[in-house]
Structure formats: structure tokens, C-alpha cells
Design an enzyme around this catalytic site. Sequence first.
Site, PDB file in Angstrom:
ATOM      1  N   CYS A   8      48.560 -81.448 -51.397  1.00 58.89           N
ATOM      2  CA  CYS A   8      47.793 -81.780 -50.203  1.00 58.89           C
ATOM      3  C   CYS A   8      47.436 -80.522 -49.412  1.00 58.89           C
ATOM      4  O   CYS A   8      46.652 -79.723 -49.881  1.00 58.89           O
ATOM      5  CB  CYS A   8      48.538 -82.825 -49.367  1.00 58.89           C
ATOM      6  SG  CYS A   8      47.457 -83.610 -48.144  1.00 58.89           S
ATOM      7  N   HIS A  20      50.044 -87.234 -53.236  1.00 62.79           N
ATOM      8  CA  HIS A  20      51.418 -86.859 -52.890  1.00 62.79           C
ATOM      9  C   HIS A  20      52.447 -87.382 -53.890  1.00 62.79           C
ATOM     10  O   HIS A  20      52.964 -88.491 -53.706  1.00 62.79           O
ATOM     11  CB  HIS A  20      51.768 -87.435 -51.512  1.00 62.79           C
ATOM     12  CG  HIS A  20      51.154 -86.702 -50.370  1.00 62.79           C
ATOM     13  ND1 HIS A  20      51.708 -85.567 -49.832  1.00 62.79           N
ATOM     14  CD2 HIS A  20      50.021 -86.944 -49.671  1.00 62.79           C
ATOM     15  CE1 HIS A  20      50.951 -85.133 -48.833  1.00 62.79           C
ATOM     16  NE2 HIS A  20      49.915 -85.945 -48.715  1.00 62.79           N
ATOM     17  N   GLU A  30      55.490 -86.434 -54.099  1.00 60.42           N
ATOM     18  CA  GLU A  30      56.811 -86.508 -53.450  1.00 60.42           C
ATOM     19  C   GLU A  30      56.948 -87.785 -52.616  1.00 60.42           C
ATOM     20  O   GLU A  30      58.052 -88.168 -52.251  1.00 60.42           O
ATOM     21  CB  GLU A  30      57.055 -85.247 -52.603  1.00 60.42           C
ATOM     22  CG  GLU A  30      56.458 -85.243 -51.206  1.00 60.42           C
ATOM     23  CD  GLU A  30      54.950 -85.036 -51.180  1.00 60.42           C
ATOM     24  OE1 GLU A  30      54.298 -85.138 -52.241  1.00 60.42           O
ATOM     25  OE2 GLU A  30      54.404 -84.791 -50.092  1.00 60.42           O
TER      26      GLU A  30
END
Lengths: 225, 83
Positions: free
Chosen positions: A84, A202, A204
Site C-alpha cells: 500500500c 493488504h 497483512e
Amino acid sequence: MIAVLQFGGSNCDRDAVQALASLGIEAERVWHEDGLPESVDGIVVPGGFSYGDYLRAGAMAARSPIMAEVREAADSGTPVLGICNGAQIGCESALTPGAFTTNESARFQCEHVHLRVENADTPWTAAYDEGDVIDLPIAHGEGRFEIEDGKLDELEADDRILFRYCAADGTVTDAANPNGSKGNVAGVTGEAGDHVAVLMPHPERATLADVGATDGAGILDGFEV
Amino acid sequence: MTAYTATVTVRLKSGVLDPEAQTTQRALERLGFELESLRSADVFEIDLEADSAEAAADRVEEMAERLLANPTIHDYEVAVAEA
């Protein structure tokens, strides 16, 4: 140890450390002014709004001293993953090609997207097969991948596109492109080699089952390879 | 040394989509204005001391190359005037 960089305005650094820890990968946050620790096995440039997105998202962080160290580490083979805002920083610092700029909608978009794995022969995608469709969240206002036409052809020819935005069945369509990215590109590999990569979605935020999805774990597992 | 003011105008390369400009244009149209198109650009005014206008322009062009513009999406122009 994986170094997760922290700039003023980073806000996905803790998530990255926690997601990596859940995979058994030791990670620590590293404040940018402290520089890289002497020995790191990998580097995450996390998401957020470093320097308040002043000038252009990622422009300021890309020119901070620690990014010169990151470039050096990348050139000598250390895995680097930009997520990002980290992807914007990666492109702004020429670790990766192209630029991530204002979404076609001119809006901040926070939603789930489908991604087609374009090249499964990288550390970041070894957990998948080419053509696999994964589900990851995006959260960005400046995620539209822009690059000169000729250069996009080169990236395609060199198999440097990691993921493209796609429909649930894996077809790459305009309707499935959340931000107007050229070629539906969501992630690319770096100038130094496949051990460097950036992506706007994303992983994560899709690694711990408790937060709803685990399709991103395979990407972070790239640090284990 | 002479005091100069350099003006750097950074704009998107032609053909690169400008969603903010499109949104601004729609807002103007909503206010009842008639217009054909609208482009946006960033302008930086930089005060600096240099031996000559050329030296000032060289320094400011490097600033544009290294930070103010992103060569993937931007073109830029530099104009220098004595302050």
C-alpha cells in the site's frame, strides 16, 4: 529478523509484525531515523500515510535516508515487500517501476478485491499457482497503477506482474478494476529482481483468521523462502 | 549572487487520467458554469540566491527531477525571474 519500517504516519506496521509472527516469522518495527539494523533477513515497507501523503503519496518517505539503505539491501539480495503506502514508496524510490496515483474514482476506497496470480514463480507467490484467485482488502486513495505503455509491455514480457485485479472467476475485466490501474495491475516485482515486490492490496490484513481472511498469508510467507 | 524566484509548474503528462480535475470540472458544471475541459497543475514558487538566472534554473530543474515531479506521470516547466 524482518524489519518493518516505521515512518511518521505509517499505520500498518503493527499489523505486519503481528501477521508475520503468526506465521512464525520474527519481525520488529524499525523507526526510520534509527536506520536498518546490522543484519536483517527482509524488509517490509508498510501501509499508512507517511508524511501525510504530502506532495504525492510516498514521495517524502522515498527520499528519506533509510530508503537509501533499503535500496542497497535490495541490490544485495535482501527481500523487500512494499504494501500500500509501502508500494507507493517503492515506486517513488524507483525500487519498482511505474507509479501509484489517484484512483479513477477520485475517492478513497476500502473494500475487498479479487486478484489473479500472474506469476507463481516468485517468493511472494510460491504458495499459489498461476491463475489462482485470492481475496484481499484494499484501502487506498492513490492506487491507480500508471506506467508508460511500452514499459507495461516490457513488464508483461519479463513476467514482472505479480497480481491483477480480476472478477471472482479470475477473468481480468474493467469492471473488476477498482481504481483504473493500467492493465489491472495490483502488484509488480522490483528492478533488483523477484525478491523485491510491491502491491496495493493488504496481505497483512488477510493473514490472521480472526480478522476474517487468510488468503494473504502466502504472500508474507515469501520471507520464509 | 542575485536573488531569484523560480516557478515550477508540474502537470500530468497528456493522456494521464486526472480524476481530481474531472471531479472539479463536474463541480463547476453543477454550479452552472459552461466549460469544455479543465486541467490541474501544481505550482511551486522557490526563492533562491544564485550567480545567474541559468544557475538558478539548473538548480531548480534538479529539484523538479529529484522530488517535485514524478517522471512516470509528470511533465514540468521552470521559469526564473529576478526577485
